[in-house]
Design an enzyme around this catalytic site. Structure first.
Site, PDB file in Angstrom:
ATOM      1  N   GLU A 438       0.839  -1.209   0.000  1.00 15.18           N
ATOM      2  CA  GLU A 438       0.000   0.000   0.000  1.00 15.18           C
ATOM      3  C   GLU A 438       0.878   1.265   0.000  1.00 15.18           C
ATOM      4  OE1 GLU A 438      -3.245  -0.507  -0.687  1.00 15.18           O
ATOM      5  OE2 GLU A 438      -3.070   1.640  -1.014  1.00 15.18           O
TER       6      GLU A 438
HETATM    7  C1  LIG Z   1       2.493  -9.931   0.755  1.00 17.79           C
HETATM    8  C2  LIG Z   1       2.290  -8.882  -0.297  1.00 17.79           C
HETATM    9  C3  LIG Z   1       1.006  -8.524  -0.665  1.00 17.79           C
HETATM   10  C4  LIG Z   1       0.806  -7.581  -1.668  1.00 17.79           C
HETATM   11  N1  LIG Z   1      -0.480  -7.306  -2.098  1.00 17.79           N
HETATM   12  C5  LIG Z   1      -0.647  -6.556  -3.215  1.00 17.79           C
HETATM   13  C6  LIG Z   1      -1.941  -6.428  -3.829  1.00 17.79           C
HETATM   14  O1  LIG Z   1      -2.934  -6.976  -3.351  1.00 17.79           O
HETATM   15  N2  LIG Z   1      -2.049  -5.700  -4.959  1.00 17.79           N
HETATM   16  C7  LIG Z   1      -0.968  -5.095  -5.541  1.00 17.79           C
HETATM   17  O2  LIG Z   1      -1.135  -4.466  -6.577  1.00 17.79           O
HETATM   18  N3  LIG Z   1       0.268  -5.187  -4.984  1.00 17.79           N
HETATM   19  C8  LIG Z   1       0.452  -5.903  -3.850  1.00 17.79           C
HETATM   20  N4  LIG Z   1       1.699  -6.036  -3.291  1.00 17.79           N
HETATM   21  C9  LIG Z   1       2.813  -5.322  -3.896  1.00 17.79           C
HETATM   22  C10 LIG Z   1       3.294  -4.153  -3.046  1.00 17.79           C
HETATM   23  O3  LIG Z   1       2.345  -3.131  -3.075  1.00 17.79           O
HETATM   24  C11 LIG Z   1       4.679  -3.742  -3.595  1.00 17.79           C
HETATM   25  O4  LIG Z   1       5.578  -4.758  -3.215  1.00 17.79           O
HETATM   26  C12 LIG Z   1       5.100  -2.372  -3.073  1.00 17.79           C
HETATM   27  O5  LIG Z   1       4.317  -1.355  -3.642  1.00 17.79           O
HETATM   28  C13 LIG Z   1       6.577  -2.075  -3.395  1.00 17.79           C
HETATM   29  O6  LIG Z   1       6.877  -2.324  -4.725  1.00 17.79           O
HETATM   30  P1  LIG Z   1       8.143  -3.242  -5.071  1.00 17.79           P
HETATM   31  O7  LIG Z   1       8.034  -4.509  -4.313  1.00 17.79           O
HETATM   32  O8  LIG Z   1       8.272  -3.346  -6.546  1.00 17.79           O
HETATM   33  O9  LIG Z   1       9.374  -2.443  -4.484  1.00 17.79           O
HETATM   34  P2  LIG Z   1      10.185  -1.282  -5.237  1.00 17.79           P
HETATM   35  O10 LIG Z   1       9.243  -0.315  -5.845  1.00 17.79           O
HETATM   36  O11 LIG Z   1      11.199  -1.920  -6.117  1.00 17.79           O
HETATM   37  O12 LIG Z   1      10.920  -0.584  -4.009  1.00 17.79           O
HETATM   38  C14 LIG Z   1      12.116  -1.091  -3.416  1.00 17.79           C
HETATM   39  C15 LIG Z   1      12.650  -0.029  -2.439  1.00 17.79           C
HETATM   40  O13 LIG Z   1      12.969   1.177  -3.169  1.00 17.79           O
HETATM   41  C16 LIG Z   1      12.253   2.292  -2.633  1.00 17.79           C
HETATM   42  N5  LIG Z   1      11.841   3.159  -3.746  1.00 17.79           N
HETATM   43  C17 LIG Z   1      11.253   2.796  -4.919  1.00 17.79           C
HETATM   44  N6  LIG Z   1      11.046   3.879  -5.672  1.00 17.79           N
HETATM   45  C18 LIG Z   1      11.478   4.952  -4.985  1.00 17.79           C
HETATM   46  C19 LIG Z   1      11.515   6.364  -5.235  1.00 17.79           C
HETATM   47  N7  LIG Z   1      11.004   6.884  -6.332  1.00 17.79           N
HETATM   48  N8  LIG Z   1      12.051   7.164  -4.273  1.00 17.79           N
HETATM   49  C20 LIG Z   1      12.518   6.649  -3.113  1.00 17.79           C
HETATM   50  N9  LIG Z   1      12.510   5.333  -2.844  1.00 17.79           N
HETATM   51  C21 LIG Z   1      11.995   4.494  -3.752  1.00 17.79           C
HETATM   52  C22 LIG Z   1      11.052   1.687  -1.913  1.00 17.79           C
HETATM   53  O14 LIG Z   1      10.591   2.543  -0.875  1.00 17.79           O
HETATM   54  C23 LIG Z   1      11.624   0.381  -1.382  1.00 17.79           C
HETATM   55  O15 LIG Z   1      12.273   0.595  -0.167  1.00 17.79           O
HETATM   56  C24 LIG Z   1       1.919  -6.949  -2.269  1.00 17.79           C
HETATM   57  C25 LIG Z   1       3.217  -7.296  -1.859  1.00 17.79           C
HETATM   58  C26 LIG Z   1       3.412  -8.260  -0.916  1.00 17.79           C
HETATM   59  C27 LIG Z   1       4.825  -8.661  -0.570  1.00 17.79           C
END
Ligand SMILES: Cc1cc2nc3c(=O)[nH]c(=O)nc-3n(C[C@H](O)[C@H](O)[C@H](O)COP(=O)(O)OP(=O)(O)OC[C@H]3O[C@@H](n4cnc5c(N)ncnc54)[C@H](O)[C@@H]3O)c2cc1C
Length: 592
Positions: A438
């Site tokens: 979220e």
């Molecule tokens: C158990 C689980 C349930 C989930 N449920 C859902 C769901 O129901 N629906 C759905 O759509 N998604 C879902 N997700 C996905 C979740 O919302 C994402 O994992 C989350 O938004 C982060 O994206 P990412 O994993 O690609 O991390 P990334 O975007 O790759 O981020 C990695 C790190 O980099 C940082 N970062 C990234 N971009 C920036 C920036 N521009 N500036 C500063 N820092 C940055 C982040 O804060 C983080 O610390 C779920 C994930 C999990 C693990």
């Protein structure tokens, strides 16, 4: 150890810390008079303790299974879900026109805390349905509302929210799932989504997916994203269940925690494309998502509060039973570990952080309610801005402290905390995800600094800081020795907040990277000043209500502990925000 809903804590936080009672009295809640709040929460607490809490460990141990595209949940889960929806719990704040009870969001927020504390993996399912209801209610066509809303509101069908793809996490605009227009007005969707919570399960006979996708002629980035409703089973004209749609769970994740909540890879298009229906306008999907983002983030904040509460209850119980060493002044035998000052410190930290996060979350909920319910347009606008300001703080602080408090819970248990038997370890594992999904907490901090501080030219945040100051003045005016240094420490914290806010509002214009580098420490500083003031507010209310038996001494002691032990970190956080940006932005050599 089982869970007991802390009804008195919740009521005090809701009615006094968050100002629900005053808002009701001032007419911001229309017909709702608040009389039934306690009764609703009592019933929710009973259901949570009797039905959901016993399944928490079962779900953790069994997890879920995927076989031939079908997810099976842990033993007892479908039955518990049916009992939960039959009792009307999914419909608490749903729109009355579609079978909901129309109660304030703040009441549902308190229920969300209770479900999540008893069984966070269970509570996650309706949390997403709630977001789906909100998106459909605000942006769906009348036809879609007629077909889907009633069953989503009752919980007969659940909802999913599908944004994430392998290359599109925080950067939602990078998503590639494709949607094509069909002559009959529907769309065909092809693509893969990952990490989709409750993407498939056996608790209901249909699931309504809300999927972000891109049309062939869409502009790049977030301006070219549309939102589609894609049912697992199509719905016939007479409302009966139709053909299986082309959207399937093709994988499930093995996770650190939340084992009972399926996290699915969803594949669309193996058989020509999933039939989808547009919500809102083409290329305006992000606007639909923004409608529900505040509420969804609040719900996740409450997961942090909930796990912190559960871990705290368990740690207190253990610390009263476990005997080790002899406390100062005790002459014989060993003492319960709660008698040792270092254990007391851990327990007080757990309780104080949990209550501050609860107070912040409920303050956000009341602001969201007022933004919708206040009869006066100017009051609605101000409340909307207040909710927008507080939402990232509530989400990030509550979920961060959820992990911190659960970690302290393990520590209080000693070695028994590290092994699985006591359940303390499960809370620690389950809590971790809430800081990630979220919108990660890093993204929340950036949102606070770059979008929320500048609201109304800075007037929104300044008005809030002014409110905190008035609470500090009220504490000082009591001249009550029980508050100790509370007034002084909170005064320091609010001064630090004001200076850091001023600096950030200026530095965004001159040096955006410096502001971004300080965003996370600033959010914590904000939460410590605001949380400290809200706990003081609760203590003042408890003093006024002392005649009614409220535990004024305990509330004052917690407010004091928070101010003297936690809010004092505000000064060093201010220095981190204002003076340490260069040590981040100029540190490329250290990152090599
Ligand atoms: C158990 C689980 C349930 C989930 N449920 C859902 C769901 O129901 N629906 C759905 O759509 N998604 C879902 N997700 C996905 C979740 O919302 C994402 O994992 C989350 O938004 C982060 O994206 P990412 O994993 O690609 O991390 P990334 O975007 O790759 O981020 C990695 C790190 O980099 C940082 N970062 C990234 N971009 C920036 C920036 N521009 N500036 C500063 N820092 C940055 C982040 O804060 C983080 O610390 C779920 C994930 C999990 C693990």
């Amino acid at each position: 150890m089982t869970y007991r809903a802390p009804i008195n804590d919740i009521l005090l936080a809701l009615n006094h810390g968050a100002g629900l009672k005053a808002a009701v009295a001032a007419g911001h809640y229309g017909d709702f008079d608040g009389d039934i709040t306690a009764a609703v929460l009592e019933e929710a607490g009973k259901f949570a303790s009797d039905v959901l809490a016993p399944l928490n460990k079962v779900g953790d141990e069994h997890g879920i299974t995927l076989d031939a595209g079908k997810v099976t949940t842990a033993p007892g889960w479908p039955d518990a879900y049916k009992r939960w929806t039959d009792a009307g719990w999914n419909a608490v704040s749903g729109p009355e026109a579609f079978g909901g009870q129309g109660l304030p969001l703040a009441i549902n927020a308190a229920c969300t805390e209770i479900w999540s504390a008893s069984n966070v993996a269970f509570g996650l399912c309706p949390l997403l349905t709630l977001s789906a209801i909100e998106a459909l209610y605000a942006h769906g066509s009348d036809e879609l509302k007629t077909i889907y809303l009633e069953k989503l509101v009752s919980g007969e069908w659940t909802g999913t929210m599908q944004l994430t793809e392998p290359q599109a996490g925080s950067d939602v605009g990078a998503l590639r799932t494709r949607a094509e227009r069909m002559p009959d007005g529907s769309y065909r969707i092809k693509g893969t989504k990952i990490f989709i919570t409750y993407g498939d399960h056996d608790m209901t006979d249909n699931i309504v997916h809300f999927v972000l996708a891109r049309l062939p002629d869409a502009p790049a980035g977030t301006k070219g994203i549309s939102l589609f409703l894609i049912p697992k089973f199509l719905v016939n004209a007479d409302g009966s269940k139709g053909a299986r749609n082309d959207i399937h769970a093709s994988g499930v994740e093995h996770k650190l925690g939340m084992h009972a909540s399926p996290t699915c890879t969803m594949t669309m298009g193996d058989h020509g494309g999933a039939v989808g229906y547009l919500i809102g306008e083409e290329n305006r999907g992000m606007a639909c998502m923004f409608t529900m983002m505040n509420q969804a983030r609040l719900s996740v904040a409450l997961q942090g509060v909930a796990i912190a509460e559960r871990a705290t209850q368990q740690a207190f119980a253990y610390a009263r039973e476990r005997k080790q060493g002899r406390a100062t002044g005790v002459e014989s035998g060993s003492s319960p570990i709660i008698a040792h000052p270092d254990v007391k410190r851990m327990l007080l930290t757990m309780r104080a952080l949990t209550r501050a996060a609860r107070a912040l979350s409920y303050a956000t909920a009341v602001a969201l309610d007022r933004a919708q319910r206040s009869p006066d347009e100017a009051a609605r606008r101000a409340a909307h801005e207040r909710a927008s300001l507080l939402t990232p703080v509530a989400k990030a602080f509550s979920t961060d402290i959820g992990s911190e408090v659960a970690s302290l819970g393990v520590q209080v248990h000693g070695g028994m905390g590290y092994i699985e038997e006591t359940g303390a370890a499960q809370h620690y594992r389950d809590a971790r995800i809430a800081a990630i999904y979220e919108g990660t907490n890093g993204i929340q901090a950036i949102d606070l600094v770059t979008r929320k501080l500048p609201l109304a030219g800075g007037a929104t945040v300044r008005a809030y800081i002014g409110e905190i100051r008035r609470t500090v003045e009220a504490v000082n005016a009591t001249n009550d020795a029980a508050f100790g240094w509370t007034g002084v420490r909170l005064q320091d914290a609010v001064d630090a907040l004001e200076r850091a806010t001023h600096w950030l509002l200026g530095s965004q214009r001159n040096d955006l990277d410096a502001a971004l580098a300080g965003a996370t420490p600033y959010l914590r500083l904000f939460a410590l000043a605001a949380g400290g003031a809200l706990l003081a507010e609760e203590a003042l209310a408890a003093m006024r209500l002392a005649g009614n038996g409220a535990d004024a001494a305990g509330r004052t002691a917690i407010a004091r502990f928070f101010a003297e032990n936690l809010a004092v970190q505000a000064a060093s956080l201010e220095r981190t925000v204002v003076q340490a940006a260069d040590s981040v932005t100029d540190a490329d050599a250290a990152l090599a």
